[in-house]
Design a protein around this motif. Structure first.
Motif, PDB file in Angstrom:
ATOM      1  N   MET A 199     -25.123 -27.662  64.765  1.00 54.43           N
ATOM      2  CA  MET A 199     -26.437 -27.398  64.314  1.00 54.43           C
ATOM      3  C   MET A 199     -26.704 -28.122  63.178  1.00 54.43           C
ATOM      4  O   MET A 199     -28.007 -28.595  63.059  1.00 54.43           O
ATOM      5  N   ARG A 200     -25.736 -28.602  62.350  1.00 51.04           N
ATOM      6  CA  ARG A 200     -26.368 -29.360  61.229  1.00 51.04           C
ATOM      7  C   ARG A 200     -25.279 -30.490  61.096  1.00 51.04           C
ATOM      8  O   ARG A 200     -24.068 -30.244  60.705  1.00 51.04           O
ATOM      9  N   GLU A 201     -25.606 -31.733  61.881  1.00 50.08           N
ATOM     10  CA  GLU A 201     -24.788 -32.573  61.717  1.00 50.08           C
ATOM     11  C   GLU A 201     -24.436 -33.150  60.630  1.00 50.08           C
ATOM     12  O   GLU A 201     -25.353 -33.581  59.763  1.00 50.08           O
ATOM     13  N   GLY A 202     -23.042 -33.467  60.190  1.00 46.13           N
ATOM     14  CA  GLY A 202     -22.830 -34.025  58.963  1.00 46.13           C
ATOM     15  C   GLY A 202     -22.541 -33.222  57.828  1.00 46.13           C
ATOM     16  O   GLY A 202     -22.244 -33.568  56.718  1.00 46.13           O
ATOM     17  N   SER A 203     -22.978 -31.717  58.204  1.00 48.80           N
ATOM     18  CA  SER A 203     -22.702 -30.966  57.018  1.00 48.80           C
ATOM     19  C   SER A 203     -21.366 -30.533  56.707  1.00 48.80           C
ATOM     20  O   SER A 203     -20.439 -31.203  57.315  1.00 48.80           O
ATOM     21  N   ARG A 204     -20.841 -30.001  55.386  1.00 50.00           N
ATOM     22  CA  ARG A 204     -19.590 -29.729  55.513  1.00 50.00           C
ATOM     23  C   ARG A 204     -18.853 -28.701  56.279  1.00 50.00           C
ATOM     24  O   ARG A 204     -17.553 -28.895  56.940  1.00 50.00           O
ATOM     25  N   LEU A 205     -19.712 -27.792  56.755  1.00 49.13           N
ATOM     26  CA  LEU A 205     -19.421 -26.860  57.966  1.00 49.13           C
ATOM     27  C   LEU A 205     -18.976 -27.740  59.190  1.00 49.13           C
ATOM     28  O   LEU A 205     -17.894 -27.465  59.930  1.00 49.13           O
ATOM     29  N   ASP A 206     -19.991 -28.638  59.490  1.00 46.54           N
ATOM     30  CA  ASP A 206     -19.645 -29.615  60.627  1.00 46.54           C
ATOM     31  C   ASP A 206     -18.076 -30.386  60.437  1.00 46.54           C
ATOM     32  O   ASP A 206     -17.440 -30.374  61.333  1.00 46.54           O
ATOM     33  N   ARG A 207     -17.916 -31.153  59.059  1.00 48.51           N
ATOM     34  CA  ARG A 207     -16.663 -31.685  59.295  1.00 48.51           C
ATOM     35  C   ARG A 207     -15.573 -30.975  59.199  1.00 48.51           C
ATOM     36  O   ARG A 207     -14.787 -31.350  59.923  1.00 48.51           O
ATOM     37  N   SER A 208     -15.633 -29.912  58.697  1.00 55.50           N
ATOM     38  CA  SER A 208     -14.187 -28.881  58.883  1.00 55.50           C
ATOM     39  C   SER A 208     -14.103 -28.392  60.104  1.00 55.50           C
ATOM     40  O   SER A 208     -12.818 -28.648  60.559  1.00 55.50           O
ATOM     41  N   LEU A 209     -15.231 -28.058  60.665  1.00 56.66           N
ATOM     42  CA  LEU A 209     -14.846 -27.247  62.257  1.00 56.66           C
ATOM     43  C   LEU A 209     -14.572 -28.627  63.002  1.00 56.66           C
ATOM     44  O   LEU A 209     -13.636 -28.257  63.954  1.00 56.66           O
ATOM     45  N   SER A 210     -15.044 -29.945  62.856  1.00 57.56           N
ATOM     46  CA  SER A 210     -14.615 -30.972  63.703  1.00 57.56           C
ATOM     47  C   SER A 210     -13.069 -31.195  63.350  1.00 57.56           C
ATOM     48  O   SER A 210     -12.546 -31.542  64.401  1.00 57.56           O
ATOM     49  N   THR A 211     -12.891 -31.356  62.147  1.00 56.79           N
ATOM     50  CA  THR A 211     -11.218 -31.738  62.064  1.00 56.79           C
ATOM     51  C   THR A 211     -10.537 -30.551  62.705  1.00 56.79           C
ATOM     52  O   THR A 211      -9.426 -30.894  63.266  1.00 56.79           O
ATOM     53  N   VAL A 212     -10.892 -29.192  62.628  1.00 55.32           N
ATOM     54  CA  VAL A 212     -10.293 -28.240  63.029  1.00 55.32           C
ATOM     55  C   VAL A 212      -9.716 -28.255  64.845  1.00 55.32           C
ATOM     56  O   VAL A 212      -8.866 -28.223  65.352  1.00 55.32           O
ATOM     57  N   SER A 213     -10.967 -28.954  65.384  1.00 54.83           N
ATOM     58  CA  SER A 213     -11.196 -28.956  66.699  1.00 54.83           C
ATOM     59  C   SER A 213     -10.426 -30.215  66.810  1.00 54.83           C
ATOM     60  O   SER A 213      -9.526 -30.183  68.290  1.00 54.83           O
ATOM     61  N   ILE A 214     -10.278 -31.334  66.128  1.00 51.98           N
ATOM     62  CA  ILE A 214      -9.383 -32.585  66.525  1.00 51.98           C
ATOM     63  C   ILE A 214      -7.829 -31.955  66.368  1.00 51.98           C
ATOM     64  O   ILE A 214      -6.920 -32.215  67.223  1.00 51.98           O
ATOM     65  N   ALA A 215      -8.013 -31.377  65.327  1.00 49.40           N
ATOM     66  CA  ALA A 215      -6.224 -30.783  65.253  1.00 49.40           C
ATOM     67  C   ALA A 215      -5.568 -29.883  66.487  1.00 49.40           C
ATOM     68  O   ALA A 215      -4.639 -30.057  66.888  1.00 49.40           O
ATOM     69  N   SER A 216      -6.705 -28.993  66.971  1.00 47.93           N
ATOM     70  CA  SER A 216      -6.437 -28.287  68.046  1.00 47.93           C
ATOM     71  C   SER A 216      -6.073 -29.335  69.261  1.00 47.93           C
ATOM     72  O   SER A 216      -4.928 -29.065  69.893  1.00 47.93           O
ATOM     73  N   THR A 217      -6.914 -30.400  69.784  1.00 51.61           N
ATOM     74  CA  THR A 217      -6.342 -31.079  70.578  1.00 51.61           C
ATOM     75  C   THR A 217      -5.285 -31.729  70.381  1.00 51.61           C
ATOM     76  O   THR A 217      -4.823 -32.386  71.515  1.00 51.61           O
ATOM     77  N   ALA A 218      -4.711 -32.195  69.366  1.00 50.48           N
ATOM     78  CA  ALA A 218      -3.787 -32.749  69.028  1.00 50.48           C
ATOM     79  C   ALA A 218      -2.364 -32.005  68.987  1.00 50.48           C
ATOM     80  O   ALA A 218      -1.363 -32.727  68.790  1.00 50.48           O
ATOM     81  N   THR A 219      -2.805 -30.807  69.105  1.00 49.03           N
ATOM     82  CA  THR A 219      -1.446 -29.821  69.423  1.00 49.03           C
ATOM     83  C   THR A 219      -1.099 -29.485  70.590  1.00 49.03           C
ATOM     84  O   THR A 219      -1.729 -28.518  71.213  1.00 49.03           O
TER      85      THR A 219
END
Lengths: 348, 386
Positions: free
Chosen positions: A156-176
């Motif tokens: 909902m807010r592209e590029g915000s801190r929430l977006d960054r951290s949630l995107s990292t979490v989802s990358i980490a989850s697909t990498a596991t």
């Protein structure tokens, strides 16, 4: 529309035929049959005994003819031994030779006999699929809402801190992958070394009764891997919707931000994730195989591994049919559902 | 000797990785200095996420390269009395190598740390090359499918969907069991799959230098001689000079991983090519009278490179996961092999009592795949900017 579905079903049947034929050929290669003979008969059988065993159990007919028998297009094999006892594909202890039907295959509803679990294939697959269904139900219940919430919040807010951290979490989850997250989760929450011991490291007891203690870890393990991907797709679709003209109009009109997200953006943003979620189900099947092996939960995935490692031909064929149907039906549902959800798409 | 404390273990491990730190520092310093001249690779250093991903991937690449200097013990040697010992336990007097098992011993009394490091070499040998092969196969089949369309497209797409409809694990069981290997099926599959890179390169040179006969002959003959030499050695284990040979079980793992990945690459390439086919520069090339293969390989393919490079990074990660899956089910590689999947499989039996033998390779695998994913994310972000 009807024609579209019909075409898809024809392709589905064709795929299932090709796939089962490949599985059939691979499981019926000579070394596999010899191994089967030795595990079914006697490990110390000589080469001649193996040949006789294969001959007496109908494994020496030509490959195509035996595939036809499995399908139920051709009459099942029959053999008569030295004492005049007649054995055959359709003959068993319950069905003596004089009343046995000529053909017995998939078309007649007979899926065959599992050599390793010693039961009817249809009965095994029925119960095992039921167990896996329970697992999948809980996985979906956990995974889908979590993934959608993560994706919508991030998008909902592209590029915000929430977006960054949630995107990292989802990358980490697909990498596991499941076998990594499963191992880590067991080590942290179930091992005596860390000492938390909140949950159980096996789900064997979950087959009789599901408790929070024995079912949490397998469900979480599968859900984690699938969640990241769905969340990222939801995020992508949400960011796209948020840049649309009508969202800008709503903003300029002075609609509050929560209202824009919930009332204007959300419904359009959820079309793409629907397809992704449907297409994710066959992927989950893989995870199910790993997780059921890791947690010793005897569902469909466990059966698949048992059948494959013991070269249980008919059980393996049954499993592949189920797998291919799952893959193609979810594809069909995702295509049809997409058309219903998105009125801009037309099939002609 | 006293067992090491956790802090001492960490320090000791960091010291063991010295060659890797030096290598990483050198590469980062060089790349940051010259980043404006390095194209897309240089731009990667503008994005934090991409840089973190690149650092993790570089760490494992260098670890794989220097694994002989990093390991503390032979990954296959068992030291009596070290079975399932906790991290930091000293080894008995007179054992070769370091005086401690830094990350403890596994259930056969081997050093977990050394096995994890040695495992990275195996993964790094197989995953990138297998992914590259899958790309060659996918591109060689995907471009004509999209370009010509029609019956060829229908047939190839049906084949790709057929392979994709198989559950991956069933496919692995069907291809990798010793009984199937005895029939020679994987060798035949290798023979077919490994032809694609040669075919790809020959067509690539042929279409480019079609009008320059001398250059064309030179490029094609070099490709054919080198390619067929490697091909004979790798696929048939019949290298006339006896230099190139691949252990049979690594070959089988390699083939099955390529086989599983190729259809997905095919679909991606086909999708992108279908889109690019309608562009003006393709029409221009056709009007100029360029041949179909020139248009496909030198007009469409270079313009599809962005998404393909990103997918390549992601796919190496996925291939690593697949290798781990094979190891997890005990398929393919030798049981004592230190690759991460097999080690996790070994360790999981005693997981609730001794988690450390399985945790080390699990975390290693996770970090490598995470690094590749972050790298892909950074690349995607940077390539979208221009």
């Amino acid at each position: 529309m009807g024609l579209f579905i019909l075409r898809r079903i024809v392709i589905m049947i064709l795929t299932a035929l090709c796939l089962t034929f490949i599985v059939f050929v691979l499981t019926n290669l000579q070394p596999n049959l010899e191994k089967l003979a030795k595990t079914q008969g006697n490990v110390r059988m000589t080469d001649e005994q193996v040949a006789t065993w294969l001959e007496m159990n109908g494994y020496t007919d030509p490959m195509l003819s035996r595939y036809g028998q499995w399908l139920g297009l051709l009459p099942g094999w029959t053999r008569e031994d030295a004492e005049g006892n007649v054995t055959g594909r359709c003959i068993s202890r319950d069905v003596p030779a004089d009343v046995a039907p000529e053909r017995c295959g998939v078309l007649q509803g007979d899926w065959g006999w599992s050599t390793v679990l010693r039961d009817e294939v249809s009965a095994i697959i029925g119960t095992r699929l039921g167990l896996t269904g329970i697992l999948m139900f809980w996985v979906m219940l956990l995974m889908v809402p979590m993934a959608l919430i993560m994706g919508v919040l991030a998008g909902m807010r592209e590029g915000s801190r929430l977006d960054r951290s949630l995107s990292t979490v989802s990358i980490a989850s697909t990498a596991t992958p499941e076998y990594v997250s499963g191992v880590i989760l067991i080590a942290v929450f179930a091992s005596s070394a860390v000492g938390l011991k909140w949950f159980k490291g096996t789900a064997t007891s979950a087959m009789d009764g599901i408790t929070f203690e024995n079912f949490t870890l397998p469900v979480v393990t599968i859900a984690l891997y699938g969640m990241g991907y769905i969340a990222r797709m939801t995020r992508a679709s949400m960011t796209e919707v948020m840049t649309a003209q009508y969202i800008r109009t709503a903003r300029l009109k002075g609609v509050s931000f929560p209202n824009i997200v919930l009332k204007h953006a959300l419904r359009n943003a959820l079309i793409a994730p629907f397809t992704v979620i449907m297409l994710q189900i066959p992927w989950l099947l893989n995870g199910v195989v790993i997780v059921e092996t890791l947690f010793n939960y005897k569902g469909f995935g466990w059966t698949l591994v048992q059948a494959a490692s013991n070269n249980d031909i008919e059980l393996l064929l049954g499993c592949s049919v189920v797998a291919v149907v799952v893959v193609l039906v979810t594809q069909l549902i995702s295509d049809v559902g997409y058309i219903f959800l998105n009125p801009r798409i037309r099939i002609s | 000797m006293e067992p090491l404390s956790w802090g001492a273990i960490l320090v000791e491990i960091l010291i063991r990785f010295t060659p890797v730190w030096i290598g990483m520092a050198a590469i980062f310093a060089l790349s940051l200095t010259f980043k404006r001249r390095l194209g897309l690779y240089g731009k990667l250093f503008d994005s934090t996420i991409g840089m973190i991903g690149f650092a993790i991937v570089l760490f494992w690449v260098l670890t794989a390269l220097f694994s002989n200097m990093i390991i503390t013990h032979d990954p296959l040697v068992q030291v009596s009395g070290m079975k399932n010992k906790l991290p930091g336990t000293p080894v008995p007097e007179g054992t070769e190598g370091l005086g401690y098992y830094l990350l403890g011993g596994d259930n056969l009394a081997r050093d977990v740390f050394s096995r994890m490091v040695a495992g990275s070499t195996i993964v790094m040998q197989i995953a990138p090359v297998a992914t590259l092969f899958a790309f060659m196969v996918g591109i060689t089949l995907g471009l004509p499918a999209a370009y010509y369309g029609g019956a060829l497209d229908t047939f190839l797409s049906f084949l790709a969907n057929l392979i994709l409809a198989f559950p991956v694990i069933l496919l692995f069981y069907l291809l990798v069991t010793p009984e199937i290997v005895a029939t020679g099926l994987p060798t035949y599959m290798a023979a077919v799959l490994f032809l694609f890179p040669i075919l790809f390169l020959v067509v690539l040179w042929n279409s480019r230098f079609f009008t320059q006969a001398g250059k064309r002959a030179a490029y094609i003959s070099v490709t054919l001689v080198l390619g067929l030499w490697v091909y004979l050695g790798v696929a048939w284990n019949a290298d006339p000079l006896g230099i190139i040979s691949v252990p049979p079980n690594i070959l089988i793992v390699f083939v099955s991983v390529v086989f599983v990945n190729a259809p997905t690459v095919f679909r991606i390439v086909r999708g992108i090519a279908l889109d690019i086919k309608t562009r003006d520069y393709v029409a221009a090339a056709q009007t100029r009278g360029e041949g179909p293969w020139y248009t496909m390989l030198w007009e469409i393919l270079p313009n599809a490179r962005g998404p393909l490079i990103v997918d390549f990074c992601l796919r190496i990660g996925y291939t690593t996961i697949l290798l781990g899956t094979l190891g997890f089910f005990g398929l393919g590689l030798a049981p004592e092999s230190p690759d991460w999947g097999s080690t996790i499989n070994d360790g999981r039996k005693l997981l609730s009592i001794y988690p450390h033998p399985a945790l080390a390779p699990a975390l290693a695998l996770m970090s490598l795949v995470l690094g590749l994913n972050l790298l892909a994310d950074g690349l995607r972000e940077e390539s979208l900017k221009d």
